[in-house]
Structure formats: structure tokens, C-alpha cells
Enzyme design. Structure first.
Site, mmCIF file in Angstrom:
data_model
loop_
_atom_site.group_PDB
_atom_site.id
_atom_site.type_symbol
_atom_site.label_atom_id
_atom_site.label_comp_id
_atom_site.label_asym_id
_atom_site.label_seq_id
_atom_site.Cartn_x
_atom_site.Cartn_y
_atom_site.Cartn_z
ATOM 1 N N GLU A 186 0.861 -1.193 0.000
ATOM 2 C CA GLU A 186 0.000 0.000 0.000
ATOM 3 C C GLU A 186 0.892 1.236 0.000
ATOM 4 O O GLU A 186 1.941 1.252 0.659
ATOM 5 C CB GLU A 186 -0.909 -0.058 1.237
ATOM 6 C CG GLU A 186 -1.830 1.108 1.444
ATOM 7 C CD GLU A 186 -2.926 1.275 0.405
ATOM 8 O OE1 GLU A 186 -2.582 1.471 -0.774
ATOM 9 O OE2 GLU A 186 -4.113 1.239 0.781
ATOM 10 N N ASP A 235 -3.729 5.661 6.072
ATOM 11 C CA ASP A 235 -4.216 6.888 6.702
ATOM 12 C C ASP A 235 -5.129 6.467 7.865
ATOM 13 O O ASP A 235 -4.652 6.130 8.939
ATOM 14 C CB ASP A 235 -4.928 7.704 5.623
ATOM 15 C CG ASP A 235 -5.421 9.054 6.091
ATOM 16 O OD1 ASP A 235 -4.885 9.584 7.068
ATOM 17 O OD2 ASP A 235 -6.351 9.594 5.468
ATOM 18 N N GLY A 294 -6.809 3.748 7.879
ATOM 19 C CA GLY A 294 -6.740 2.286 7.932
ATOM 20 C C GLY A 294 -8.018 1.618 7.462
ATOM 21 O O GLY A 294 -8.104 0.396 7.379
ATOM 22 N N ASP A 316 -1.624 11.115 -5.477
ATOM 23 C CA ASP A 316 -2.186 12.248 -6.230
ATOM 24 C C ASP A 316 -2.951 13.214 -5.340
ATOM 25 O O ASP A 316 -3.349 12.882 -4.213
ATOM 26 C CB ASP A 316 -3.150 11.738 -7.302
ATOM 27 C CG ASP A 316 -4.454 11.233 -6.694
ATOM 28 O OD1 ASP A 316 -4.389 10.449 -5.712
ATOM 29 O OD2 ASP A 316 -5.533 11.631 -7.161
#
Ligand code: 5GP
Length: 179
Positions: free
Chosen positions: A102, A106, A108, A162
Site C-alpha cells: 500500500e 491513513d 486504515g 495524487d
């Protein structure tokens, strides 16, 4: 590296390409030690992990397979809380040693919903490897066996990550500026 603007938001340099490369070399060494004779299957989560997965995979010095799946739970700079599987898992994981790759953990939530699906298929082992982890933001229980960088709870872009579609091609990682 200098300050950049994406969609009108300012981002400041955070992790250099050299620092990322050095950390990925260390992760690859750890994985090589742990998986050398296990012929593991790496499952990389698109879109964000595509550059991390490619760079890490090139540094692995043992036989391993890789496949890609797509899950999405994010729009803009705040999690929508919805997990959507857009591209399913089409390889058997039963009795395989699985390492999920991953880009960033963040809250999770994404992995917390996905990992039980893998567990249900009875892998020989299941571990998680994340380039970035925001421990302050993680609200769902998750064990990350291999972590590249633990970072503050601030939005980052670059190196595959992004901001609403842009910034993935940046070779280093930038953090949202305080302004
Ligand atoms: P979680 O489910 O752990 O809250 O979110 C995981 C996904 O949210 C990541 O795979 C990534 O796509 C996105 N995400 C979380 N934090 C950030 C961030 O700081 N920057 C970017 N670009 N995406 C993030």
C-alpha cells in the site's frame, strides 16, 4: 526541490527521491530476509502504489509474483469512508504467502475492510507493507509489518500519490503547506 502548486493548493518538499530510494532498499532487504524461500505473492493496491510497488519489486532478490487490485476510498483531501473494489483479485491466494503493498495507510479503513476478504481465502500468511503510515490518523486496527516512513497527519502528494488526479509523476513526496 521547491514549493509546488496543484489545483491551487501549495505543497512543500517533504521526502526526497534519494530518501525514498534508501528506505525502499531497506524494505527490500527485510523482505528478502523474510521471504527468500517462500515464493510470495505481492498484492499491490492501485492507483497510488504503482510506483512504490515497481521500485520495491525490482529490488527483491528472490522468486516472487506480483498482482494489482484497485480499491478506492478517497476523494480530494478527506476520506469519503466508502471502499469500492473496482478491479477484483483474480489469483488464488490459498496457501500462498501474501504481502499487501500500500502506498499510504491513513485511517486504515481501506485495508481494514479488504484484509478480511483475503483472510477468508486462507493464505499461508498475510502481511502488510506500506511506504507511508500516518499513525495519528489511523483509527482502524491494523498491523503493519513493514513501514517505510511514519509521517504526520498531513496530506501528501508525489511518488504515485495524487491530489485529485495530479502529482503522481513527481519523483519525490510533497506535503500540503500550512499557509
Ligand atoms: P485509509 O483507508 O487508510 O484512510 O486511506 C488509504 C488511501 O487513502 C490511500 O491508499 C490513498 O489512496 C489515500 N490517502 C490517504 N492519505 C493520503 C494522502 O496524504 N495523500 C494522498 N494523495 N492520498 C492519501
Amino acid at each position: 526541490m521547491s514549493r509546488i502548486t496543484i489545483h491551487g493548493r501549495d505543497f512543500v518538499p517533504f521526502l526526497s527521491a534519494e530518501a525514498i530510494d534508501a528506505t525502499i532498499t531497506e524494505l527490500a532487504a527485510e523482505l528478502t530476509k523474510d521471504y527468500r524461500d517462500k515464493k510470495p505473492m505481492f498484492i499491490a493496491i492501485l492507483n497510488g502504489s504503482f510506483i512504490f510497488a515497481a521500485d520495491l519489486f525490482k529490488k527483491l532478490e528472490f522468486e516472487a509474483e506480483i498482482c494489482f487490485i484497485k480499491l478506492a476510498s478517497y476523494k480530494g483531501t478527506a476520506s469519503t469512508g466508502h471502499v469500492i473494489t473496482a478491479i477484483g483479485l483474480d489469483v488464488p491466494v490459498q496457501n500462498r504467502h501474501i504481502v499487501v503493498l500500500e502506498d499510504i495507510v491513513d485511517t486504515g479503513k481501506t485495508l481494514n475492510s479488504f484484509l478480511p476478504q483475503l483472510h477468508n481465502q486462507h493464505p499461508a500468511s498475510l502481511k502488510l507493507c506500506a511506504l507511508l503510515h500516518k499513525p495519528e490518523a489511523t483509527a482502524y486496527p491494523l498491523e503493519i509489518a513493514y513501514t517505510g516512513f511514519s509521517i504526520p497527519d498531513k496530506f501528501v502528494v508525489g511518488y504515485g500519490l495524487d491530489y485529485d488526479g495530479y502529482g503522481r509523476n513527481l519523483p519525490s513526496i510533497y506535503q500540503l503547506a500550512d499557509n
